[in-house]
Design a protein around this motif. Structure first.
Motif, PDB file in Angstrom:
ATOM      1  N   UNK A   1       0.785  -1.221   0.000  1.00 22.35           N
ATOM      2  CA  UNK A   1       0.000   0.000   0.000  1.00 22.35           C
ATOM      3  C   UNK A   1       0.816   1.270   0.000  1.00 22.35           C
ATOM      4  N   UNK A   2       2.127   1.165  -0.178  1.00 19.36           N
ATOM      5  CA  UNK A   2       3.002   2.345  -0.197  1.00 19.36           C
ATOM      6  C   UNK A   2       3.729   2.422  -1.538  1.00 19.36           C
ATOM      7  N   UNK A   3       4.290   3.594  -1.831  1.00 17.94           N
ATOM      8  CA  UNK A   3       5.063   3.783  -3.054  1.00 17.94           C
ATOM      9  C   UNK A   3       6.403   4.394  -2.697  1.00 17.94           C
ATOM     10  N   UNK A   4       7.424   4.107  -3.496  1.00 16.51           N
ATOM     11  CA  UNK A   4       8.766   4.629  -3.259  1.00 16.51           C
ATOM     12  C   UNK A   4       9.081   5.739  -4.252  1.00 16.51           C
ATOM     13  N   UNK A   5       9.743   6.777  -3.766  1.00 10.51           N
ATOM     14  CA  UNK A   5      10.060   7.949  -4.584  1.00 10.51           C
ATOM     15  C   UNK A   5      11.455   8.437  -4.224  1.00 10.51           C
ATOM     16  N   UNK A   6      12.229   8.861  -5.231  1.00  6.02           N
ATOM     17  CA  UNK A   6      13.446   9.616  -4.959  1.00  6.02           C
ATOM     18  C   UNK A   6      13.158  11.066  -5.344  1.00  6.02           C
ATOM     19  N   UNK A   7      13.490  11.966  -4.444  1.00  2.00           N
ATOM     20  CA  UNK A   7      13.149  13.371  -4.626  1.00  2.00           C
ATOM     21  C   UNK A   7      14.325  14.156  -5.219  1.00  2.00           C
ATOM     22  N   UNK A   8      14.049  15.388  -5.588  1.00  8.24           N
ATOM     23  CA  UNK A   8      15.016  16.195  -6.321  1.00  8.24           C
ATOM     24  C   UNK A   8      16.178  16.684  -5.471  1.00  8.24           C
ATOM     25  N   UNK A   9      16.212  16.336  -4.197  1.00 12.88           N
ATOM     26  CA  UNK A   9      17.402  16.585  -3.381  1.00 12.88           C
ATOM     27  C   UNK A   9      18.235  15.326  -3.225  1.00 12.88           C
ATOM     28  N   UNK A  10      17.785  14.203  -3.818  1.00 11.57           N
ATOM     29  CA  UNK A  10      18.531  12.960  -3.806  1.00 11.57           C
ATOM     30  C   UNK A  10      18.099  11.940  -2.779  1.00 11.57           C
ATOM     31  N   UNK A  11      17.224  12.305  -1.837  1.00 10.70           N
ATOM     32  CA  UNK A  11      16.819  11.328  -0.825  1.00 10.70           C
ATOM     33  C   UNK A  11      15.654  10.486  -1.338  1.00 10.70           C
ATOM     34  N   UNK A  12      15.640   9.207  -0.966  1.00 15.79           N
ATOM     35  CA  UNK A  12      14.571   8.287  -1.345  1.00 15.79           C
ATOM     36  C   UNK A  12      13.695   8.017  -0.133  1.00 15.79           C
ATOM     37  N   UNK A  13      12.392   7.871  -0.379  1.00 13.37           N
ATOM     38  CA  UNK A  13      11.444   7.771   0.732  1.00 13.37           C
ATOM     39  C   UNK A  13      10.258   6.902   0.331  1.00 13.37           C
ATOM     40  N   UNK A  14       9.712   6.202   1.310  1.00 15.57           N
ATOM     41  CA  UNK A  14       8.483   5.439   1.118  1.00 15.57           C
ATOM     42  C   UNK A  14       7.296   6.311   1.506  1.00 15.57           C
ATOM     43  N   UNK A  15       6.323   6.447   0.599  1.00 13.12           N
ATOM     44  CA  UNK A  15       5.153   7.300   0.806  1.00 13.12           C
ATOM     45  C   UNK A  15       3.922   6.411   0.976  1.00 13.12           C
ATOM     46  N   UNK A  16       3.153   6.656   2.019  1.00 12.61           N
ATOM     47  CA  UNK A  16       1.978   5.818   2.296  1.00 12.61           C
ATOM     48  C   UNK A  16       0.659   6.514   1.978  1.00 12.61           C
ATOM     49  N   UNK A  17       0.681   7.821   1.738  1.00 10.26           N
ATOM     50  CA  UNK A  17      -0.561   8.558   1.485  1.00 10.26           C
ATOM     51  C   UNK A  17      -0.843   8.566  -0.006  1.00 10.26           C
ATOM     52  N   UNK A  18      -1.944   7.951  -0.406  1.00 11.66           N
ATOM     53  CA  UNK A  18      -2.336   7.850  -1.815  1.00 11.66           C
ATOM     54  C   UNK A  18      -3.445   8.852  -2.096  1.00 11.66           C
ATOM     55  N   UNK A  19      -3.233   9.697  -3.105  1.00  6.04           N
ATOM     56  CA  UNK A  19      -4.163  10.801  -3.371  1.00  6.04           C
ATOM     57  C   UNK A  19      -5.269  10.405  -4.335  1.00  6.04           C
ATOM     58  N   UNK A  20      -5.168   9.275  -4.971  1.00  2.04           N
ATOM     59  CA  UNK A  20      -6.160   8.885  -5.972  1.00  2.04           C
ATOM     60  C   UNK A  20      -7.589   9.023  -5.469  1.00  2.04           C
ATOM     61  N   UNK A  21      -7.843   8.536  -4.274  1.00  4.43           N
ATOM     62  CA  UNK A  21      -9.208   8.573  -3.761  1.00  4.43           C
ATOM     63  C   UNK A  21      -9.573   9.923  -3.156  1.00  4.43           C
ATOM     64  N   UNK A  22      -8.684  10.915  -3.285  1.00  6.30           N
ATOM     65  CA  UNK A  22      -8.972  12.260  -2.772  1.00  6.30           C
ATOM     66  C   UNK A  22      -9.096  13.291  -3.889  1.00  6.30           C
ATOM     67  N   UNK A  23      -8.978  12.847  -5.128  1.00  6.73           N
ATOM     68  CA  UNK A  23      -9.082  13.785  -6.233  1.00  6.73           C
ATOM     69  C   UNK A  23     -10.494  14.348  -6.305  1.00  6.73           C
ATOM     70  N   UNK A  24     -10.619  15.611  -6.664  1.00  3.86           N
ATOM     71  CA  UNK A  24     -11.961  16.186  -6.788  1.00  3.86           C
ATOM     72  C   UNK A  24     -12.721  15.529  -7.935  1.00  3.86           C
ATOM     73  N   UNK A  25     -14.005  15.567  -7.879  1.00  5.69           N
ATOM     74  CA  UNK A  25     -14.831  14.990  -8.947  1.00  5.69           C
ATOM     75  C   UNK A  25     -15.332  16.074  -9.901  1.00  5.69           C
TER      76      UNK A  25
END
Length: 261
Positions: free
Chosen positions: A206-230
């Motif tokens: 249920x999480x996704x991994x991302x490397x950010x533009x400062x070089x650090x990699x992080x596991x993200x657990x908050x998924x925005x798909x179900x929060x998008x406006x309709x």
């Protein structure tokens, strides 16, 4: 003199069933733990891969006036974009997989395969699972130069620790190597369907991994798909279906996790 004959009683059927039951119970207890350990190991390897992609992109930028590599170009001159940061499929015949800009400069292709994702992109690209911020960081050059947008430079990115560079890519129909912000913009005016297919894969428990533009990699657990406006572009049920499923989503409701400012 008398001889004593010792006899050894065999297991009864009931005793065998009890032993088998105990073993089955222990296996049932251990299997989820083993599966969780394997998934955790895959996530750790995934984070390592993404860090290497980030390091390669920064090293590339250091030797190219601070500019990150292109996200895509029309390598085959067939009107279809090729992931220049990754591997390029020359459909031939014979079919040849060639290094793109980032791989031609450094690295090996194994780091572009997420260990938790084994689906290939149509066309036979077996190294899949990651996407690159195409909306704002990776530039594009296609169709004889008619669609040209230069890559961002390292110094242009503000709050770099919150801006995605590479990440787990996935949408309902499969993998996609082009990370997109949830909303089209002047920098990336592609259609809503294109943006919908450029989301992230939340496939690590249920999480996704991302490397950010400062070089650090992080596991993200908050998924925005179900929060998008309709409303707006997300008023279409077809677009929401592209993002359907537990594995797909964005990193922010607006473009703040992707844009340069």
């Amino acid at each position: 003199m008398s001889e004593s004959i010792e006899t050894r009683a065999a297991f009864t059927l009931v005793e065998l069933l009890v032993v088998i039951g105990i073993i089955a119970l222990l296996v049932a207890i251990l299997l989820p733990s083993l599966a969780k350990a394997r998934a955790q190991a895959a996530s750790v390897k995934c984070l390592s891969n993404l860090r290497q992609l980030g390091q390669s992109a920064f090293a590339y930028a250091a030797e190219n006036k601070g500019a990150f590599p292109l996200a895509y170009w029309d390598y085959n001159n067939d009107g279809a974009p090729d992931a220049s940061w990754d591997l390029i499929i020359d459909t031939g015949p014979p079919r040849v997989v060639r290094p793109g800009i980032l791989f031609g400069w450094r690295g090996g292709n194994a780091v572009t395969q997420c260990p938790a994702y084994d689906r290939s992109i149509p066309g036979g690209d077996e190294f899949t699972g990651y996407n690159y911020n195409t909306s704002y960081i990776g530039g594009r050059f296609t169709f004889g130069g008619s669609d040209f947008h230069p890559s961002a430079k390292v110094g242009q990115i503000r709050a770099a620790s919150r801006k995605a560079l590479f990440g787990d890519g996935e949408y309902a129909s499969g993998p996609n190597k082009y990370m997109r912000s949830p909303l089209p913009s002047a920098d990336d005016p592609a259609s809503a369907e294109v943006h919908a297919s450029g989301g992230q894969g939340f496939r690590h428990h249920g999480a996704t991994n991302v490397v950010f533009a400062d070089g650090h990699a992080q596991t993200i657990t908050i998924r925005i798909n179900d929060r998008l406006p309709t409303t707006g572009i997300w008023s279409s049920n077809a677009l929401l279906r592209i993002l359907a499923g537990k594995n797909n989503g964005f990193l922010s409701q607006d473009n703040s996790a992707y844009e340069l400012k």
